[in-house]
Motif scaffolding. Structure first.
Motif, PDB file in Angstrom:
ATOM      1  N   VAL A  47      51.150  40.950  43.502  1.00 58.76           N
ATOM      2  CA  VAL A  47      50.091  40.379  42.674  1.00 58.76           C
ATOM      3  C   VAL A  47      48.858  40.036  43.503  1.00 58.76           C
ATOM      4  O   VAL A  47      47.728  40.294  43.083  1.00 58.76           O
ATOM      5  CB  VAL A  47      50.600  39.118  41.939  1.00 58.76           C
ATOM      6  N   TRP A  65      40.721  40.429  29.975  1.00 54.55           N
ATOM      7  CA  TRP A  65      41.868  40.633  30.867  1.00 54.55           C
ATOM      8  C   TRP A  65      42.950  39.629  30.493  1.00 54.55           C
ATOM      9  O   TRP A  65      42.693  38.597  29.891  1.00 54.55           O
ATOM     10  CB  TRP A  65      41.475  40.497  32.337  1.00 54.55           C
ATOM     11  N   PRO A  67      46.160  37.410  31.793  1.00 50.67           N
ATOM     12  CA  PRO A  67      46.981  36.846  32.870  1.00 50.67           C
ATOM     13  C   PRO A  67      48.475  37.045  32.618  1.00 50.67           C
ATOM     14  O   PRO A  67      49.253  37.156  33.553  1.00 50.67           O
ATOM     15  CB  PRO A  67      46.630  35.348  32.837  1.00 50.67           C
ATOM     16  N   MET A  72      47.484  31.534  37.655  1.00 48.36           N
ATOM     17  CA  MET A  72      46.070  31.760  37.943  1.00 48.36           C
ATOM     18  C   MET A  72      45.771  31.707  39.443  1.00 48.36           C
ATOM     19  O   MET A  72      44.878  32.402  39.922  1.00 48.36           O
ATOM     20  CB  MET A  72      45.216  30.734  37.211  1.00 48.36           C
ATOM     21  N   HIS A  74      47.462  32.904  41.867  1.00 49.66           N
ATOM     22  CA  HIS A  74      47.705  34.218  42.463  1.00 49.66           C
ATOM     23  C   HIS A  74      46.627  35.216  42.029  1.00 49.66           C
ATOM     24  O   HIS A  74      46.213  36.073  42.816  1.00 49.66           O
ATOM     25  CB  HIS A  74      49.080  34.732  42.060  1.00 49.66           C
ATOM     26  N   ILE A  75      46.190  35.101  40.784  1.00 50.86           N
ATOM     27  CA  ILE A  75      45.123  35.980  40.309  1.00 50.86           C
ATOM     28  C   ILE A  75      43.842  35.721  41.088  1.00 50.86           C
ATOM     29  O   ILE A  75      43.128  36.656  41.481  1.00 50.86           O
ATOM     30  CB  ILE A  75      44.898  35.766  38.795  1.00 50.86           C
ATOM     31  N   ARG A  76      43.551  34.449  41.345  1.00 48.78           N
ATOM     32  CA  ARG A  76      42.349  34.103  42.105  1.00 48.78           C
ATOM     33  C   ARG A  76      42.406  34.695  43.512  1.00 48.78           C
ATOM     34  O   ARG A  76      41.401  35.215  44.029  1.00 48.78           O
ATOM     35  CB  ARG A  76      42.204  32.588  42.172  1.00 48.78           C
ATOM     36  N   ARG A  78      43.943  37.411  44.418  1.00 44.85           N
ATOM     37  CA  ARG A  78      43.719  38.853  44.300  1.00 44.85           C
ATOM     38  C   ARG A  78      42.233  39.161  44.109  1.00 44.85           C
ATOM     39  O   ARG A  78      41.682  40.050  44.763  1.00 44.85           O
ATOM     40  CB  ARG A  78      44.522  39.410  43.125  1.00 44.85           C
ATOM     41  N   TRP A 102      39.404  29.464  32.568  1.00 48.00           N
ATOM     42  CA  TRP A 102      39.125  29.820  33.962  1.00 48.00           C
ATOM     43  C   TRP A 102      37.734  29.294  34.298  1.00 48.00           C
ATOM     44  O   TRP A 102      36.750  29.716  33.697  1.00 48.00           O
ATOM     45  CB  TRP A 102      39.190  31.334  34.139  1.00 48.00           C
ATOM     46  N   MET A 329      48.095  41.622  33.948  1.00 48.65           N
ATOM     47  CA  MET A 329      48.610  41.265  35.266  1.00 48.65           C
ATOM     48  C   MET A 329      50.130  41.376  35.360  1.00 48.65           C
ATOM     49  O   MET A 329      50.678  41.592  36.438  1.00 48.65           O
ATOM     50  CB  MET A 329      48.161  39.854  35.631  1.00 48.65           C
ATOM     51  N   GLU A 347      42.236  46.858  37.004  1.00 45.01           N
ATOM     52  CA  GLU A 347      41.981  45.680  37.838  1.00 45.01           C
ATOM     53  C   GLU A 347      40.937  44.789  37.168  1.00 45.01           C
ATOM     54  O   GLU A 347      39.979  45.281  36.570  1.00 45.01           O
ATOM     55  CB  GLU A 347      41.459  46.099  39.217  1.00 45.01           C
ATOM     56  N   ILE A 348      41.119  43.498  37.282  1.00 47.27           N
ATOM     57  CA  ILE A 348      40.145  42.549  36.750  1.00 47.27           C
ATOM     58  C   ILE A 348      38.785  42.815  37.397  1.00 47.27           C
ATOM     59  O   ILE A 348      38.652  42.826  38.622  1.00 47.27           O
ATOM     60  CB  ILE A 348      40.580  41.098  37.028  1.00 47.27           C
TER      61      ILE A 348
END
Length: 383
Positions: A47, A65, A67, A72, A74-76, A78, A102, A329, A347-348
């Protein structure tokens, strides 16, 4: 979703001689692996590691997008790794029928009903957080609509386990499924039904959707082999398509009702998936913008830009142009050999159409860029 990572796949030609719906310990273990929203270390690593690094992209616009169950934080990580030199950004998550936030903004992708065209459509709703702090009516509407995916899952399972002979027969003919395959799927889906009923209070609601069946059989690849599981998935997809076609659209709120509620709260609205939802574009709904590009909708991008530019000459307020990455995700948490490659590639904030030379020509004429859309949309959201 916790899945045992698979590095090898044993191909076999026939289905196991399963003749009972009895729940075994192995079945129970598999079920909790599939419905889990906890991530193993190897999943976290996948991730947070982007597929590429976009060193030259300085503006990040991402308002479509999902999640899913990925934290969040982990998304941040990435996003920070993928766009290290971004100077401006607007990121708003749009989980299906669940409002999420967000950095000061909240968003959701809501399923609704376009009565004029008698079909389900989707809208992206965006707000500053303060505008939905006490949005009781909207949140109740979303809570009702959220049940659509779980309701459809149960109809999907019942179609297989009852079985619904008309749908089963049509799906089987469409993909060449034989009796052994049909019975193997029926027995397994019956087990999933019982496990859901027996463990309902412990199952994350995000896991109660059609993907549950797909993920269950994908987790069996180490034992069944890719060819066998691919045949099962083709059959499941055919059944699901028939179930979705027959779903009662009166379940949904009308698009006009959703729009009215959003406008009352001071929110903004974007139409996603243009090629899937042509009718909603023709209704001239009160929205702020449309996606002219999406990983699933790329054929008419230049045409849509031209139409929006032309119509904006007659509007008092411009229709904004968006491009949606439609990143899910959750797909990035699966073993590489079990991922939907097209969906996993999303991808975001990665929307190559912004940089396509022929598309840029049409955007430049009206001074449209990621930066201009970010600035204009922020003004509307915060107004």
């Amino acid at each position: 979703m916790k899945i045992v990572k698979n590095t090898e796949s044993l191909e076999i030609r026939s289905f196991p001689a399963t003749t009972t719906e009895e729940i075994t310990e192995a079945d129970s273990d598999l079920f909790f692996q599939v419905v889990s929203t906890d991530l193993e270390p190897w999943q976290v690593e996948q991730v947070i590691t982007p597929s590429s690094v976009q060193v030259r992209q300085e503006a990040l616009l991402a308002v479509h997008w999902h999640p899913e169950f990925v934290p969040m934080k982990h998304i941040r990580t990435r996003v920070d790794a993928m766009f290290p030199n971004r100077e401006v950004e607007l990121m708003i998550p749009t989980q299906h029928n669940v409002l999420m936030e967000w950095d000061g903004y909240s968003g959701v992708e809501v399923d609704c009903f376009s009565s004029g065209f008698n079909r389900k459509v989707q809208l992206l709703l965006h707000f500053t957080n303060d505008k939905v702090k006490d949005a009781g009516v909207l949140k109740s509407m979303l809570a009702h609509t959220f049940k659509y995916r779980s309701g459809q899952l149960f109809e999907f399972m019942h179609t297989i386990t009852r079985p619904d002979e008309a749908r089963i027969g049509k799906a089987a003919r469409a993909v060449g499924a034989d009796r052994d395959l049909i019975e193997f799927v029926r027995l397994n889906v019956a087990k999933i039904q019982r496990l859901l009923d027996d463990n309902w209070t412990d199952v994350p609601r995000l896991s109660v959707k059609n993907k549950l069946l797909r993920n269950w059989f994908d987790a069996m690849r180490p034992d069944l082999g890719d060819n066998t599981v691919d045949r099962v998935q083709a059959y499941l997809k055919a059944v699901k398509k028939l179930v979705k076609q027959d779903f009662d659209l009166s379940f949904f709120y009308r698009a006009s009702e959703i729009i009215e509620e959003v406008r009352g709260l001071g929110g903004c609205i974007v139409i996603p998936h243009p090629e899937q939802f042509w009718p909603i574009l023709l209704r001239d709904y009160d929205v702020d913008g449309i996606e002219v590009w999406n990983p699933q909708s790329q054929e008419y991008t230049e045409f849509l830009i031209s139409v929006v530019n032309e119509q904006n000459e007659r509007r008092s307020r411009d229709m904004l142009i968006f491009m949606g990455d439609d990143c899910h995700m959750g797909e990035k948490t699966k073993p590489a050999d079990q991922q939907d490659k097209a969906k996993a590639a999303r991808e975001i904030g990665l929307q190559p159409a912004w940089d396509d030379l022929s598309i840029r020509k049409k955007l430049i004429v009206n001074n449209i860029s990621r930066r201009s859309i970010i600035n204009e949309y922020k003004e509307r959201l915060e107004g």
